[in-house]
Enzyme design. Structure first.
Site, mmCIF file in Angstrom:
data_model
loop_
_atom_site.group_PDB
_atom_site.id
_atom_site.type_symbol
_atom_site.label_atom_id
_atom_site.label_comp_id
_atom_site.label_asym_id
_atom_site.label_seq_id
_atom_site.Cartn_x
_atom_site.Cartn_y
_atom_site.Cartn_z
ATOM 1 N N HIS A 468 0.760 -1.189 0.025
ATOM 2 C CA HIS A 468 -0.116 -0.055 0.060
ATOM 3 C C HIS A 468 0.816 1.293 0.053
ATOM 4 O O HIS A 468 0.867 2.108 -0.766
ATOM 5 C CB HIS A 468 -0.921 0.040 1.208
ATOM 6 C CG HIS A 468 -1.759 1.220 1.340
ATOM 7 N ND1 HIS A 468 -3.067 1.074 0.933
ATOM 8 C CD2 HIS A 468 -1.674 2.469 1.747
ATOM 9 C CE1 HIS A 468 -3.849 2.360 0.977
ATOM 10 N NE2 HIS A 468 -2.768 3.266 1.663
ATOM 11 N N GLU A 469 1.885 1.276 1.084
ATOM 12 C CA GLU A 469 2.436 2.696 1.141
ATOM 13 C C GLU A 469 3.457 2.720 -0.013
ATOM 14 O O GLU A 469 3.908 3.664 -0.716
ATOM 15 C CB GLU A 469 3.372 2.435 2.218
ATOM 16 C CG GLU A 469 2.534 2.540 3.577
ATOM 17 C CD GLU A 469 1.389 3.517 3.654
ATOM 18 O OE1 GLU A 469 1.745 4.666 3.116
ATOM 19 O OE2 GLU A 469 0.464 3.249 4.294
ATOM 20 N N HIS A 475 3.310 6.605 -7.014
ATOM 21 C CA HIS A 475 2.786 7.995 -7.309
ATOM 22 C C HIS A 475 3.758 9.135 -7.223
ATOM 23 O O HIS A 475 3.717 10.047 -8.180
ATOM 24 C CB HIS A 475 1.700 8.076 -6.469
ATOM 25 C CG HIS A 475 0.454 8.732 -6.948
ATOM 26 N ND1 HIS A 475 -0.725 9.075 -6.204
ATOM 27 C CD2 HIS A 475 0.274 9.497 -8.287
ATOM 28 C CE1 HIS A 475 -1.531 9.923 -7.121
ATOM 29 N NE2 HIS A 475 -0.982 10.228 -8.473
HETATM 30 ZN ZN LIG Z 1 -2.965 5.209 1.873
#
Ligand SMILES: [Zn+2]
Length: 684
Positions: A468-469, A475
């Site tokens: 997730h991180e 991004h």
């Molecule tokens: Zn998040």
């Protein structure tokens, strides 16, 4: 020309100069860089030239760069490696920063110049990104009342002042309510079912308070395990009722009036600024855009998820009836029987999975995933300064060996690091004077530490957290925009979790797991059966969980998507909002709104739907990958080109449609969660 010779924060640096920074450097660095930022803004306002995009919007965008660097270094340290002194400095500098921000927003001369350019937008030859920047700069002022008459401006300031006092008060009441309750247990048999570690914790809490026995509180680490494991139904009920009645006792800590005042003031504020409701105001800067869209989104999900949720509910009810002759399943039974049923169905405990997830293997795996998707290479480097010896640093490059980003990773807990996991930016990506400045990105986690005998072995939950991180980090790392405020993760709030949640999907795929999920001793690859079990267990009671999230989203919209002035009875209002999602019998002495801190204290008002919204986006995106192969270079490239690299330069719906070819549909999520087909689990 160096700005100061004795403060490393004020000198030019190619990466954060952690080892030279002393605590006493911070405050002077803040003061000085605020001064510099002010001078830069003065240059804009005192200009004798007519306002143009370049001399006003762009200059404003690139002002305060020094301040941004100092701010991000300082506040990241305050989260990852803090101490009393840093916390004290945070308290001193926070008001200075908000004062500076306010000065900018209230600067009339500056607004006049911004507005002049804004009104010429159509006749200027601007790129899409420049139009977005101009729009955002203008709205930063207008959404704070810059266009209002002096009288109305005063009114707005007064509302803002009251709102900040009220949400503070709301939070203080919830905290005081949490702290004033305790469940003291003196007979050991009342602890039946609880794991030893939970009992020990409760015993320690009692000792701290000089009491004999075990104390449970309304804080999550105490409350949640009790509701999940305690066999004593009466005690579960007592604790649950206390938990659900926070701020709802008609006493000095009651939040009912605060809720009513907050929603009414928010409504008035929105009306002053020309919006229909508070939700319209908030959603102007969201992918969902309009309250109607959020409402129809939630009700579509509700229609589709409700049958599954009802099926799960009656299954759970039968299970409880067979096991303990429970006639009517109550809210305080949910977690307890849910956990029991889950164990019976899956028998999946962390200890069985952990040997397959040695931290180093997972990191190599995640880098390999990034390489197959985006052709990125990660090389650990040792010359980059860090704030703690545990922090690792990596040079990220592309196929042609061009630098892409600097990546920091800080994995293990220690005193001075706050809980949880997060991604953060030391320097955003941007282009200035034709130079593309590559970003410095960090992830901070609190994963199981290695011991003398065993390496760091992650729970499955920690593995998905890392993905997730890392999704957020990608991004940031793959950003390719001109302006820093539109770069990387600087996107609308209901869009920011797409890259992160999407990457979690790779943790459930055989094709990805075989890269890194190897037993740390036997080197055996995780068995397919175990993966299947993980997938099924992750969907356990997904229908009910979905309904719960929808109910909170609907409650949020019920407060903020209307004119609230006629609401007098908050419990009656809440009951009506919950009606379509109701599974358990109502508890008259409980109220959710009086402790719903997300929307009345934090910044999630009209935003609670975002949790589900982001899941719809991530499932819809991942389905596209699955259709073409989860390592499809073509889809990955398209995701990079249209989403990851574009940051907030265009409306997220436009970006998404360009990538996916259509608007996101909830079907992929419902399929993934097993909610599309009828639940058929046979119970004996
Ligand atoms: Zn998040």
């Amino acid at each position: 020309m160096p700005i100061s010779v004795d403060n490393p924060l004020l000198e030019e640096f190619s990466f954060a100069p952690f080892s030279n920074i002393k605590n006493e450097h911070f405050k002077p660095a803040f003061l000085r860089s605020i001064e510099i930022a002010k001078t830069e803004i003065d240059l804009v306002t005192s200009s004798k030239e007519d306002p143009t995009f370049k001399n006003t919007i762009e200059t404003l965008e690139f002002s305060g760069k020094q301040l941004d660097l100092v701010t991000s270094i300082f506040f990241n340290l305050n989260s990852a490696e803090t101490n009393d002194e840093i916390q004290k400095i945070a308290q001193e500098v926070s008001p200075l920063l908000s004062e500076f921000k306010n000065d900018v927003i209230l600067n009339k001369a500056l607004f006049e110049r911004v507005k002049t350019v804004y009104l010429q937008m159509e006749s200027l030859d601007l790129t899409i990104e420049q139009r977005m920047l101009l729009d955002q700069k203008y709205k930063a002022f207008s959404r704070n009342g810059a266009n209002l008459s002096e009288d109305k401006k005063k009114e707005l300031r007064e509302i803002d002042k009251q709102l900040s006092t009220l949400s503070l008060k709301f939070g203080e009441n919830v905290l005081a309510e949490t702290n004033r309750f305790e469940l003291l247990i003196t007979k050991e048999k009342d602890l039946e079912g609880l794991p030893d570690s939970v009992k020990e914790e409760a015993e320690a809490t009692a000792k701290e308070k000089n009491k004999e026995g075990w104390i449970f509180t309304l804080e999550y680490p105490s409350y949640i395990p009790f509701m999940k494991y305690a066999k004593n139904r009466e005690l579960r009920k007592e604790l649950a009722l206390a938990f659900g009645a926070k701020g709802f006792h008609n006493d000095e800590l009651d939040n009912q009036q605060n809720v009513l005042q907050i929603v009414n003031l928010r409504y008035q504020r929105a009306r002053l600024l020309g919006f229909e409701t508070h939700a319209d105001f908030v959603l102007e800067e969201r992918m969902a855009e309009k309250p109607e869209k959020v409402k129809s989104f939630l009700s579509e999900l509700l229609t589709k998820a409700k049958p599954a949720a009802q099926g799960e509910f009656s299954e759970l009810e039968n299970f409880a009836k067979n096991l303990d002759q429970i006639d009517r399943l109550e809210k305080w039974d949910a977690a307890y029987y849910g956990e029991k049923l889950k164990q019976e169905l899956f028998d999946l405990d962390d200890e069985k999975l952990k040997p397959y997830f040695k931290l180093e293997n997972v990191i190599d795996g995640i880098f390999e995933v990034a390489n197959r998707l985006y052709e990125l290479n990660f090389e650990e480097v040792f010359e980059v300064d860090t704030y703690h010896p545990d922090v690792k640093t990596y040079q990220v490059t592309d196929v042609k060996n061009n630098p892409v980003a600097l990546f920091y990773a800080d994995f293990h807990p220690r005193p001075g690091k706050r809980d949880g996991a997060w991604m953060t930016v030391y320097r955003p990506q941007y282009v200035q004077n034709d130079k593309n400045y590559r970003p410095h990105i960090s992830i901070v986690c609190n994963f199981t530490k290695p011991t003398k005998k065993t390496p760091s072995l992650l729970t499955f939950n920690e593995v998905t957290t890392l993905f997730h991180e890392f999704g957020h980090a990608l991004h940031g790392m793959l950003a390719d925009t001109t302006y820093p405020s539109l770069s990387g993760t600087s996107v609308y709030w209901d869009f920011v979790e797409l890259p992160s949640q999407m990457l979690e999907n790779w943790c459930y795929e055989q094709e990805a797991l075989q890269i890194f999920a190897k037993h740390y001793e036997t080197k055996e690859i995780i068995p397919e059966k175990l993966i299947e079990k993980i997938k099924k267990a992750s969907n356990f009671h997904e229908g009910m969980a979905t309904l719960r999230q929808i109910s909170f989203g609907m409650l949020d919209m019920s407060w903020h998507g209307i004119d609230p002035s006629k609401i007098k009875d908050i419990k009656a209002h809440e009951d009506a909002a919950f009606e379509p999602t109701k599974l358990y019998p109502d508890v008259p002495q409980n109220c959710m709104s009086t402790s719903f801190s997300h929307i009345f204290q934090g910044g999630y008002s009209s935003g609670y739907y975002s949790y589900k919204w982001a899941e719809v986006l991530d499932a819809d995106t991942f389905e596209y990958f699955q259709e073409n192969g989860i390592f499809s270079r073509e889809i990955a490239q398209s995701f990079r080109d249209h989403v990851l690299s574009r940051g907030g330069t265009e409306h997220p719906m436009t970006l998404y449609k360009r990538f996916r070819g259509k608007e996101p549909q909830p079907d992929a999520l419902l399929k993934r969660a097993g909610l599309m087909k009828k639940q058929r689990r046979i119970m004996d």
